[in-house]
Write a protein that holds these residues in place. Structure first.
Motif, mmCIF file in Angstrom:
data_model
loop_
_atom_site.group_PDB
_atom_site.id
_atom_site.type_symbol
_atom_site.label_atom_id
_atom_site.label_comp_id
_atom_site.label_asym_id
_atom_site.label_seq_id
_atom_site.Cartn_x
_atom_site.Cartn_y
_atom_site.Cartn_z
ATOM 1 N N HIS A 168 0.751 -1.620 -0.115
ATOM 2 C CA HIS A 168 -0.035 0.578 -0.184
ATOM 3 C C HIS A 168 0.412 1.432 -0.144
ATOM 4 C CE1 HIS A 168 -2.557 -3.514 2.279
ATOM 5 N NE2 HIS A 168 -3.082 -2.573 1.014
ATOM 6 N N LEU A 169 2.232 0.912 0.236
ATOM 7 C CA LEU A 169 3.364 1.973 -0.156
ATOM 8 C C LEU A 169 3.554 2.866 -0.858
ATOM 9 C CD1 LEU A 169 5.345 1.538 3.065
ATOM 10 C CD2 LEU A 169 2.974 2.841 3.191
ATOM 11 N N LYS A 170 3.350 1.859 -2.128
ATOM 12 C CA LYS A 170 3.438 2.291 -3.993
ATOM 13 C C LYS A 170 2.447 2.823 -4.714
ATOM 14 C CE LYS A 170 5.172 -2.038 -4.303
ATOM 15 N NZ LYS A 170 6.043 -3.000 -4.586
ATOM 16 N N PRO A 171 2.358 3.845 -4.801
ATOM 17 C CA PRO A 171 1.994 5.087 -5.036
ATOM 18 C C PRO A 171 1.191 4.447 -6.322
ATOM 19 C CG PRO A 171 4.329 5.541 -5.518
ATOM 20 C CD PRO A 171 4.556 4.587 -5.222
ATOM 21 N N ASP A 172 1.513 3.436 -7.237
ATOM 22 C CA ASP A 172 0.752 2.305 -8.515
ATOM 23 C C ASP A 172 -0.280 2.053 -7.746
ATOM 24 O OD1 ASP A 172 2.921 1.632 -7.934
ATOM 25 O OD2 ASP A 172 4.053 0.453 -9.825
ATOM 26 N N PHE A 173 -0.167 1.075 -6.352
ATOM 27 C CA PHE A 173 -1.615 0.555 -6.474
ATOM 28 C C PHE A 173 -2.613 0.694 -6.448
ATOM 29 C CE2 PHE A 173 -3.723 -1.805 -2.700
ATOM 30 C CZ PHE A 173 -3.590 -2.837 -3.590
ATOM 31 N N ILE A 174 -2.977 -0.851 -6.784
ATOM 32 C CA ILE A 174 -3.945 -1.075 -8.333
ATOM 33 C C ILE A 174 -5.247 -0.150 -7.595
ATOM 34 C CG2 ILE A 174 -4.972 -2.760 -7.037
ATOM 35 C CD1 ILE A 174 -5.854 -3.128 -9.538
ATOM 36 N N CYS B 154 -5.535 10.566 -7.092
ATOM 37 C CA CYS B 154 -4.378 10.452 -8.065
ATOM 38 C C CYS B 154 -3.237 10.814 -8.107
ATOM 39 C CB CYS B 154 -5.274 11.528 -9.079
ATOM 40 S SG CYS B 154 -6.843 11.252 -9.356
ATOM 41 N N VAL B 155 -3.073 11.013 -6.857
ATOM 42 C CA VAL B 155 -1.474 11.951 -6.386
ATOM 43 C C VAL B 155 -0.941 11.564 -5.103
ATOM 44 C CG1 VAL B 155 -1.566 13.498 -7.463
ATOM 45 C CG2 VAL B 155 -2.290 13.853 -5.412
ATOM 46 N N VAL B 156 -0.655 9.971 -5.161
ATOM 47 C CA VAL B 156 -0.849 9.559 -3.362
ATOM 48 C C VAL B 156 1.413 9.645 -3.459
ATOM 49 C CG1 VAL B 156 -0.341 7.507 -2.466
ATOM 50 C CG2 VAL B 156 -2.234 7.837 -3.980
ATOM 51 N N ASN B 157 1.050 10.294 -2.618
ATOM 52 C CA ASN B 157 2.959 10.279 -2.374
ATOM 53 C C ASN B 157 3.823 9.948 -1.128
ATOM 54 O OD1 ASN B 157 5.519 11.011 -2.470
ATOM 55 N ND2 ASN B 157 5.559 13.615 -2.884
ATOM 56 N N PHE B 158 4.719 9.273 -0.498
ATOM 57 C CA PHE B 158 4.265 8.328 0.454
ATOM 58 C C PHE B 158 6.239 9.559 1.011
ATOM 59 C CE2 PHE B 158 1.736 5.366 -0.338
ATOM 60 C CZ PHE B 158 0.233 5.869 0.988
ATOM 61 N N ASN B 159 6.294 9.764 0.235
ATOM 62 C CA ASN B 159 7.549 11.104 -0.049
ATOM 63 C C ASN B 159 8.703 9.926 0.188
ATOM 64 O OD1 ASN B 159 6.324 13.389 0.126
ATOM 65 N ND2 ASN B 159 6.252 12.954 2.389
ATOM 66 N N GLU B 160 8.438 8.888 -0.392
ATOM 67 C CA GLU B 160 9.662 7.213 -0.395
ATOM 68 C C GLU B 160 10.291 7.621 0.012
ATOM 69 O OE1 GLU B 160 11.554 8.404 -3.854
ATOM 70 O OE2 GLU B 160 10.406 7.891 -5.354
ATOM 71 N N LYS B 161 9.714 7.846 1.968
ATOM 72 C CA LYS B 161 10.437 7.637 3.103
ATOM 73 C C LYS B 161 9.946 6.268 4.025
ATOM 74 C CE LYS B 161 9.316 11.674 4.981
ATOM 75 N NZ LYS B 161 8.833 12.941 6.012
ATOM 76 N N SER C 186 -7.055 3.972 4.834
ATOM 77 C CA SER C 186 -5.993 4.104 6.114
ATOM 78 C C SER C 186 -4.980 3.946 5.634
ATOM 79 C CB SER C 186 -7.026 3.063 6.728
ATOM 80 O OG SER C 186 -8.560 2.651 7.020
ATOM 81 N N ILE C 187 -4.116 3.387 5.316
ATOM 82 C CA ILE C 187 -2.901 4.472 5.008
ATOM 83 C C ILE C 187 -3.028 5.621 4.492
ATOM 84 C CG2 ILE C 187 -0.969 3.481 3.500
ATOM 85 C CD1 ILE C 187 -1.151 0.532 4.616
ATOM 86 N N ASN C 188 -3.615 6.052 3.279
ATOM 87 C CA ASN C 188 -2.950 7.127 2.617
ATOM 88 C C ASN C 188 -3.852 7.945 3.597
ATOM 89 O OD1 ASN C 188 -2.487 8.343 -0.057
ATOM 90 N ND2 ASN C 188 -5.055 9.148 -0.144
ATOM 91 N N PHE C 189 -4.770 7.833 4.078
ATOM 92 C CA PHE C 189 -5.625 9.112 5.408
ATOM 93 C C PHE C 189 -4.034 9.483 6.501
ATOM 94 C CE2 PHE C 189 -7.180 9.954 9.523
ATOM 95 C CZ PHE C 189 -7.991 11.372 8.828
ATOM 96 N N GLN D 170 -5.498 3.810 -8.577
ATOM 97 C CA GLN D 170 -5.643 4.205 -9.910
ATOM 98 C C GLN D 170 -7.262 4.110 -9.911
ATOM 99 O OE1 GLN D 170 -2.893 1.114 -12.021
ATOM 100 N NE2 GLN D 170 -1.930 1.628 -10.662
ATOM 101 N N ILE D 171 -7.538 3.012 -9.664
ATOM 102 C CA ILE D 171 -9.396 2.495 -9.804
ATOM 103 C C ILE D 171 -10.488 3.705 -9.085
ATOM 104 C CG2 ILE D 171 -11.157 1.165 -8.878
ATOM 105 C CD1 ILE D 171 -9.258 -1.537 -9.161
ATOM 106 N N PHE D 172 -9.533 4.531 -8.022
ATOM 107 C CA PHE D 172 -10.400 5.175 -7.133
ATOM 108 C C PHE D 172 -9.689 6.463 -7.915
ATOM 109 C CE2 PHE D 172 -10.519 3.909 -2.410
ATOM 110 C CZ PHE D 172 -11.531 2.524 -2.635
ATOM 111 N N CYS D 173 -9.149 7.207 -8.157
ATOM 112 C CA CYS D 173 -8.956 8.347 -9.425
ATOM 113 C C CYS D 173 -9.701 8.177 -10.031
ATOM 114 C CB CYS D 173 -7.337 8.356 -9.801
ATOM 115 S SG CYS D 173 -6.407 9.090 -10.449
ATOM 116 N N GLU D 174 -9.279 6.970 -10.772
ATOM 117 C CA GLU D 174 -10.435 6.725 -12.668
ATOM 118 C C GLU D 174 -11.623 6.974 -12.157
ATOM 119 O OE1 GLU D 174 -9.588 3.355 -14.148
ATOM 120 O OE2 GLU D 174 -7.873 3.450 -14.718
ATOM 121 N N PHE D 175 -12.054 6.554 -10.518
ATOM 122 C CA PHE D 175 -13.677 6.954 -10.578
ATOM 123 C C PHE D 175 -13.924 8.504 -10.512
ATOM 124 C CE2 PHE D 175 -16.978 6.431 -7.301
ATOM 125 C CZ PHE D 175 -17.584 5.849 -7.723
ATOM 126 N N PHE D 176 -13.198 8.963 -9.422
ATOM 127 C CA PHE D 176 -13.696 9.927 -9.385
ATOM 128 C C PHE D 176 -13.422 11.167 -10.507
ATOM 129 C CE2 PHE D 176 -12.373 9.103 -5.190
ATOM 130 C CZ PHE D 176 -13.862 9.607 -4.401
#
Length: 273
Positions: free
Chosen positions: A50-56, A75-82, A158-161, A59-65
């Protein structure tokens, strides 16, 4: 003599239960060892996926919205690669052992149910045994639907939030390995167990502790309980709680139908007698 036979019978049941528990523990242990051996793959492709920005899911939620012309953070998931922090010397080893054990339970769940059924089956009539054969399949199906729902819906939301929540720029998020894995595994098991609600209601109705009328009467109260459970399982954001609450409420309605079916069958059998 009769008392001795009863005692022997009781001890025999204890011995049988012991071997069922031993075999169940053995199955969990075998799967846990496999997960431990392939720990790197398990972490990269599952526990940390879930820490990967390209997690499926992102992508699905981005296309849905986007379909509705709405902007979305997915669409801009970013965990700062930490990287996650491993503070203690034994953290990675103990975390790997614990997560392997949890995943061992998850994968071995159908076998654990089978061992439980084998222990209970001798006390059932032939008719009850034939009717209960689908128990393992249905319970396992609900459990793994819960696993998939948790992994592909609840966990990424949850993780994105949580990873992007920040009170002020003066505070820097630096999460530990234990906190992340604990979040994922707790949601995985918690949501999966909640999906067993229809099975639980079936047995409670069977032994007379629950009735359809009771479930209907306390439907509003159950809504409060479901929201509380959703708040415990998910982070404190309304969206995640609603996403968890909706399928649980659907399962509750299904449980009412299951309870009605059990009562109907019991009345039908009583009339035949």
């Amino acid at each position: 003599m009769a008392k001795q036979q009863k005692e022997m019978s009781f001890l025999g049941h204890l011995e049988e239960l012991r071997w069922h528990l031993v075999r169940s523990a053995g199955a969990v242990f075998i799967f846990a060892v496999v997960f431990f051996i392939f720990a790197e793959e398990v972490y990269n492709h599952f526990l940390l996926a879930h820490l990967k920005p390209d997690f499926i899911t992102y992508q699905i939620f981005c296309e849905f919205f986007n379909l509705f012309g709405m902007d979305s953070d997915f669409c801009v998931v970013n965990f700062n690669e930490k990287k996650l922090q491993s503070i203690k010397v034994t953290s990675q080893l103990m975390n790997s052992i614990w997560s392997s054990f949890i995943l061992g339970i998850v994968v071995a769940f159908p076998y654990l149910l089978w061992e439980l059924w084998r222990f209970i089956a001798p006390g059932l009539t032939e008719k009850e045994v034939s009717k209960s054969r689908g128990f393992i399949f249905i319970a396992s199906l609900l459990f793994f639907i819960g696993v998939l729902f948790s992994f592909y819906v609840i966990a990424p939301i949850s993780i994105n939030f949580l990873y992007n929540y920040q009170i002020t720029d003066a505070i820097e998020n630096s999460f530990t390995l234990e906190s992340h894995i604990s979040l994922v595994t707790n949601m995985l098991l918690g949501v999966s167990v909640l999906f067993e609600l229809p099975v639980l209601i079936y047995f409670l109705t069977k032994i007379g502790l629950i009735t359809p009328e009771f479930l209907k009467k306390y439907r509003k109260h159950s809504l409060v309980v479901v929201l509380v459970l959703a708040a415990v399982i998910t982070p404190p954001d309304v969206a995640s709680q609603i996403v968890v609450a909706i399928p649980i409420l659907i399962l509750y309605e299904i449980s009412i139908k299951v309870s009605q079916r059990v009562i109907k069958n019991q009345e039908k059998n009583a009339n035949k007698r």
